[in-house]
Design a protein around this motif. Sequence first.
Motif, short mmCIF file in Angstrom:
data_model
loop_
_atom_site.label_atom_id
_atom_site.label_comp_id
_atom_site.label_asym_id
_atom_site.label_seq_id
_atom_site.Cartn_x
_atom_site.Cartn_y
_atom_site.Cartn_z
N LEU A 1 0.95 -1.09 -0.18
CA LEU A 1 -0.17 -0.12 0.11
C LEU A 1 0.82 1.27 0.01
N ASN A 2 0.59 2.04 -0.71
CA ASN A 2 0.95 3.43 -0.47
C ASN A 2 -0.13 4.25 0.32
N ARG A 3 -0.15 4.44 1.48
CA ARG A 3 -1.08 4.99 2.28
C ARG A 3 -0.88 6.60 2.03
N GLY A 4 -2.18 7.28 1.80
CA GLY A 4 -2.31 8.36 1.38
C GLY A 4 -2.29 8.68 0.05
N ILE A 5 -1.93 7.76 -0.86
CA ILE A 5 -1.98 8.24 -2.17
C ILE A 5 -3.13 7.18 -2.77
N GLU A 6 -3.07 6.02 -3.11
CA GLU A 6 -4.29 5.14 -3.68
C GLU A 6 -5.25 5.17 -2.62
N LEU A 7 -5.00 5.33 -1.47
CA LEU A 7 -6.18 5.24 -0.35
C LEU A 7 -5.50 5.49 1.05
N ASP A 8 -6.38 6.22 1.84
CA ASP A 8 -6.16 6.60 3.04
C ASP A 8 -5.89 5.30 4.14
N SER A 9 -5.34 5.69 5.37
CA SER A 9 -5.01 4.69 6.15
C SER A 9 -6.42 4.21 6.65
N SER A 10 -7.09 5.09 6.91
CA SER A 10 -8.69 4.82 7.75
C SER A 10 -9.33 3.81 6.50
N VAL A 11 -9.43 3.99 5.42
CA VAL A 11 -9.93 3.12 4.25
C VAL A 11 -9.28 1.76 4.32
N ALA A 12 -7.68 1.78 4.41
CA ALA A 12 -7.01 0.58 4.22
C ALA A 12 -7.30 -0.34 5.39
N ASP A 13 -7.47 0.34 6.69
CA ASP A 13 -7.48 -0.24 7.76
C ASP A 13 -9.04 -0.61 8.49
N GLY A 14 -9.96 -0.11 7.51
CA GLY A 14 -11.47 -0.05 7.92
C GLY A 14 -12.17 -1.44 7.42
N PRO A 15 -13.41 -1.61 7.92
CA PRO A 15 -14.24 -2.70 7.64
C PRO A 15 -14.32 -3.12 6.37
N ASN A 16 -14.12 -2.27 5.47
CA ASN A 16 -14.63 -2.59 3.87
C ASN A 16 -13.35 -3.22 3.38
N SER A 17 -12.24 -3.14 3.86
CA SER A 17 -10.84 -3.44 3.44
C SER A 17 -10.61 -5.00 3.32
N ALA A 18 -10.63 -5.50 2.17
CA ALA A 18 -9.90 -7.08 2.08
C ALA A 18 -8.74 -7.36 1.81
N VAL A 19 -7.81 -6.27 2.07
CA VAL A 19 -6.47 -6.39 1.59
C VAL A 19 -5.55 -7.51 2.46
N LEU A 20 -5.99 -7.64 3.81
CA LEU A 20 -5.27 -8.91 4.39
C LEU A 20 -5.99 -10.32 3.95
N ASP A 21 -7.17 -10.15 3.72
CA ASP A 21 -7.82 -11.39 3.12
C ASP A 21 -7.25 -11.90 1.88
N GLN A 22 -6.91 -10.83 1.12
CA GLN A 22 -6.21 -11.25 -0.16
C GLN A 22 -4.90 -11.77 0.00
N VAL A 23 -4.19 -11.40 0.97
CA VAL A 23 -2.95 -11.96 1.46
C VAL A 23 -3.14 -13.53 1.80
N THR A 24 -4.00 -13.92 2.55
CA THR A 24 -4.30 -15.07 3.30
C THR A 24 -4.75 -15.97 1.94
N ASN A 25 -5.54 -15.56 1.09
CA ASN A 25 -6.09 -16.28 0.12
C ASN A 25 -5.28 -16.51 -0.95
N GLY A 26 -4.32 -15.54 -1.03
CA GLY A 26 -2.84 -15.74 -1.79
C GLY A 26 -2.20 -17.17 -1.73
N VAL A 27 -1.92 -17.49 -0.34
CA VAL A 27 -1.35 -18.69 -0.39
C VAL A 27 -2.10 -20.09 -0.68
N ALA A 28 -3.50 -20.03 -0.43
CA ALA A 28 -4.31 -20.84 -0.68
C ALA A 28 -4.45 -21.06 -2.13
#
Lengths: 316, 186
Positions: free
Chosen positions: A271-298
């Motif tokens: 992530l480039n926090r503050g460019i593509e998205l703000d921290s509040s968005v990246a860390d908020g309930p709508n974010s699936a960013v960490l799920d993507q990482v988990t799903n990446g291994v599977a």
Amino acid sequence: MPENTKPWTKKHLIAIEDLSAEEITQILDTTKSFKEVSSRDVKKVPALRGKTIANMFFENSTRTRISFELAAKRLSADIINFSSSSSSTAKGENLIDTVKTIEAMNVDLVVVRHSASGAPHMIANAIQAGVVNAGDGIHEHPTQGLLDIFTMREKKGSLKGLKVCFIGDIRHSRVARSNIWGLTKMGAEVTVCGPPTLIPAKIEELGVKVSYDVDAILPHMDVLYLLRIQTERQYGLFFPSIREYAGEFGINSRRLARAKKDVLIMHPGPLNRGIELDSSVADGPNSAVLDQVTNGVATRMAVLYLVSGVKNESNR
Amino acid sequence: MKPILSAQDMDKALSRIAHEILETYQNQPVPSLIGIRRRGEFLAQRLLVKIREIRQKGSLDFNSPEEPNLGILDINLYRDDLTRVAEQPIIRETILDFDIEEKVVILVDDVLYTGRTVRCALDALKDFGRPKAIRLVVLIDRGHRELPIKADFVGKNIPTEADDVIHVHMTEVDGEDNVILENEKH
């Protein structure tokens, strides 16, 4: 899954462009089963015991390389890591020679990341082992596309008619291209949005809609997929400043408030926090960013498992 | 081809097995049932229902009122080379969301033949913990063991020739209940 799914026949995974909707579905279903393995206490199954996989990363990457490494290890395969900086390519060895040398050590599968589009295809034609593309130039990054599509299917239930918008540097994004191929085959509605300089001409021919105004299309989207502004590139010819890009296209909390309440925010990382998205968005309930990482291994476990199962005609 | 077991025969066999399980574990901790995909899963579910019905009648019970845990095991990731099907087996999920450590686990499968599938199931269970004991329920034991594996509860023993094929049909998968013995020669 139906009882009589056809067996997997593709020895290589180079591009989602080459896959049918049924094959994509088979990978997604297999991914679901492998996700369970990573949640166990003993995160290993013997499915690829005795197989040797070579991670050949001619372009730097930590996240993707580690993800493939974990996937291979959880399948009980042996994995060796080759990175170009500390290797013979620095001594001037050409690509095919390097890969053939590794193949001569009886490697079953080669995972390749390279800065030149088409490198995995070239390698697949030169060697007997199977090839999995971990990202080639700006062409495709199929396992990223598959893990993204899996995440969307998991969170949203169905891909048909799902409104997905890719925002940012589409021009240089292999992630966007892989996703576009996969999502259009699965019946989703894809829109690309960004500065006109970063949207390739005639991209509509891939079956996507184009917009240059993120605020106009925002409220209609189920998924907002934010592409990284690749700060290692020179963007001087494409937009005046990063600050201006962030203001026009960055997903901040004000923009998120105008989107659907259950909109999914996705990003391939880092992530480039503050460019593509703000921290509040990246860390908020709508974010699936960490799920993507988990799903990446599977997802990579599923791909390695399926591709390894294709028998070669010759016995080595 | 006339079925060697009809739907009623299958039902009676399952009822008998359910009774045997309750007699064996009378006044002992509740065992867990783990079905081996695909048809073992549905056999385990049916057994669970029958066990519940018998307990409700009151004469036989475990030492506590809770229901047996039900798990589903997909053994395709544990196959050895000789059980590998010619095409790639479809990987389905394993669902084992309860602890098996120090518990009695009852594996449920439709047919016991060479014993290699059960051997795979034992390998798979090892990755989830160390049960107190593992017991085996099969609907059909057709002989021809290649490993020292035996079933603890058997629906029916059916002697077969090596080139016979046993088809177990279940409503949940095949739309009907029966067991058919097929031999290309006859």
